[in-house]
Design a protein around this motif. Structure first.
Motif, mmCIF file in Angstrom:
data_model
loop_
_atom_site.group_PDB
_atom_site.id
_atom_site.type_symbol
_atom_site.label_atom_id
_atom_site.label_comp_id
_atom_site.label_asym_id
_atom_site.label_seq_id
_atom_site.Cartn_x
_atom_site.Cartn_y
_atom_site.Cartn_z
ATOM 1 N N UNK A 181 1.041 -1.244 -0.239
ATOM 2 C CA UNK A 181 0.010 0.018 0.021
ATOM 3 C C UNK A 181 1.048 0.793 0.071
ATOM 4 N N UNK A 182 1.208 1.091 0.813
ATOM 5 C CA UNK A 182 2.719 2.128 1.284
ATOM 6 C C UNK A 182 3.878 2.877 -0.651
ATOM 7 N N UNK A 183 3.601 1.171 -1.366
ATOM 8 C CA UNK A 183 4.513 2.119 -2.411
ATOM 9 C C UNK A 183 3.200 2.120 -3.463
ATOM 10 N N UNK A 184 2.025 1.381 -3.123
ATOM 11 C CA UNK A 184 1.603 2.600 -4.703
ATOM 12 C C UNK A 184 1.110 4.045 -4.098
ATOM 13 N N UNK A 185 0.802 4.398 -2.407
ATOM 14 C CA UNK A 185 0.655 5.731 -2.619
ATOM 15 C C UNK A 185 1.765 6.249 -2.885
ATOM 16 N N UNK A 186 2.975 5.873 -2.894
ATOM 17 C CA UNK A 186 4.530 6.703 -3.455
ATOM 18 C C UNK A 186 4.358 6.770 -5.004
ATOM 19 N N UNK A 187 3.746 6.021 -5.795
ATOM 20 C CA UNK A 187 3.900 5.878 -6.969
ATOM 21 C C UNK A 187 2.631 6.759 -7.407
ATOM 22 N N UNK A 194 10.807 17.918 -14.696
ATOM 23 C CA UNK A 194 9.582 17.226 -14.001
ATOM 24 C C UNK A 194 10.232 16.047 -14.797
ATOM 25 N N UNK A 195 10.588 15.691 -15.962
ATOM 26 C CA UNK A 195 10.426 14.444 -16.789
ATOM 27 C C UNK A 195 11.670 13.872 -16.394
ATOM 28 N N UNK A 196 12.544 14.553 -15.645
ATOM 29 C CA UNK A 196 13.563 13.776 -14.561
ATOM 30 C C UNK A 196 13.015 12.678 -13.619
ATOM 31 N N UNK A 197 10.992 12.703 -13.227
ATOM 32 C CA UNK A 197 11.122 11.993 -11.873
ATOM 33 C C UNK A 197 10.258 10.577 -12.612
ATOM 34 N N UNK A 234 8.739 4.099 -13.006
ATOM 35 C CA UNK A 234 9.200 2.740 -13.050
ATOM 36 C C UNK A 234 9.560 1.834 -11.918
ATOM 37 N N UNK A 235 10.580 2.212 -10.966
ATOM 38 C CA UNK A 235 10.826 1.551 -10.149
ATOM 39 C C UNK A 235 9.976 1.487 -9.342
ATOM 40 N N UNK A 236 9.148 2.560 -8.586
ATOM 41 C CA UNK A 236 7.901 1.545 -7.998
ATOM 42 C C UNK A 236 7.220 0.706 -8.640
ATOM 43 N N UNK A 237 6.891 1.365 -10.074
ATOM 44 C CA UNK A 237 6.288 0.031 -10.718
ATOM 45 C C UNK A 237 6.909 -1.190 -10.469
ATOM 46 N N UNK A 293 6.149 -6.739 -6.854
ATOM 47 C CA UNK A 293 6.874 -6.943 -5.910
ATOM 48 C C UNK A 293 6.449 -7.248 -4.561
ATOM 49 N N UNK A 294 5.051 -6.982 -4.177
ATOM 50 C CA UNK A 294 4.427 -6.617 -3.211
ATOM 51 C C UNK A 294 5.267 -4.751 -2.095
#
Length: 169
Positions: A37-43, A136-139, A144-147, A152-153
């Motif tokens: 859930x935390x990583x989905x929020x970060x994404x 902006x695009x540098x983010x 991709x890393x959060x994806x 991987x849950x």
């Protein structure tokens, strides 16, 4: 007809009020949330940050720029603590925690002092709007890393130990 100091004060007051109003519910919701859930929020926060920063870069009016600026700064203020919490939970109580946190902060600093002058040069050559769009695009790689983390849950996948190469006699 306001003094620039007053304008900056009003902009920052707006950010503070919005961030406080949003950070509390987000913190309560993620307090006991899983890593996934935390990583989905970060994404979601980083995707919103990228879009709001692009909106600021491309804004054609003062009020759109102010709204996009507020959205960008609030997203930064809310995502920072969420990221730190997720990172610390991911590392856990290991001897590597201090090293991971230090490397994370160092990578952020290196990104700022290497990317900043490059974006400044881009701004000098092509204008501030081009530099803001590029920044902006540098983010995007973070998404991709959060994806990957979402797949991987929210944590690093367990890796199988490498099998030793057979000994040829």
């Amino acid at each position: 007809d306001l003094d620039p100091v007053v304008w900056f004060g009003l902009l920052n007051a707006g950010i503070l009020v919005l961030a406080l109003g949003l950070a509390t519910p987000v913190a309560k919701r993620l307090e006991r949330a899983s890593q996934a859930t935390a990583v989905r929020a970060l994404f979601a926060l980083d995707a919103f940050l990228l879009v709001s920063a692009l909106a600021f870069a491309l804004a054609g009016s003062l009020w759109l720029a102010v709204g996009a600026f507020w959205a960008t700064m609030v997203a930064r203020n809310v995502s920072g603590p969420v990221f730190q919490t997720w990172l610390q939970r991911s590392v856990g109580e290991t001897r590597a925690r201090a090293t991971v946190l230090s490397i994370t902060n160092q990578a952020d600093a290196v990104g700022q002092w290497t990317g900043g002058p490059g974006l400044g040069a881009l701004g000098n050559a092509f204008g501030i709007r081009a530099a803001l769009v590029a920044g902006s695009l540098c983010m995007a790689p973070a998404l991709a890393l959060y994806g990957r983390a979402i797949r991987h849950s929210g944590s690093e996948p367990d890796r199988e130990p490498a099998e030793p190469d057979p000994v040829v006699v």
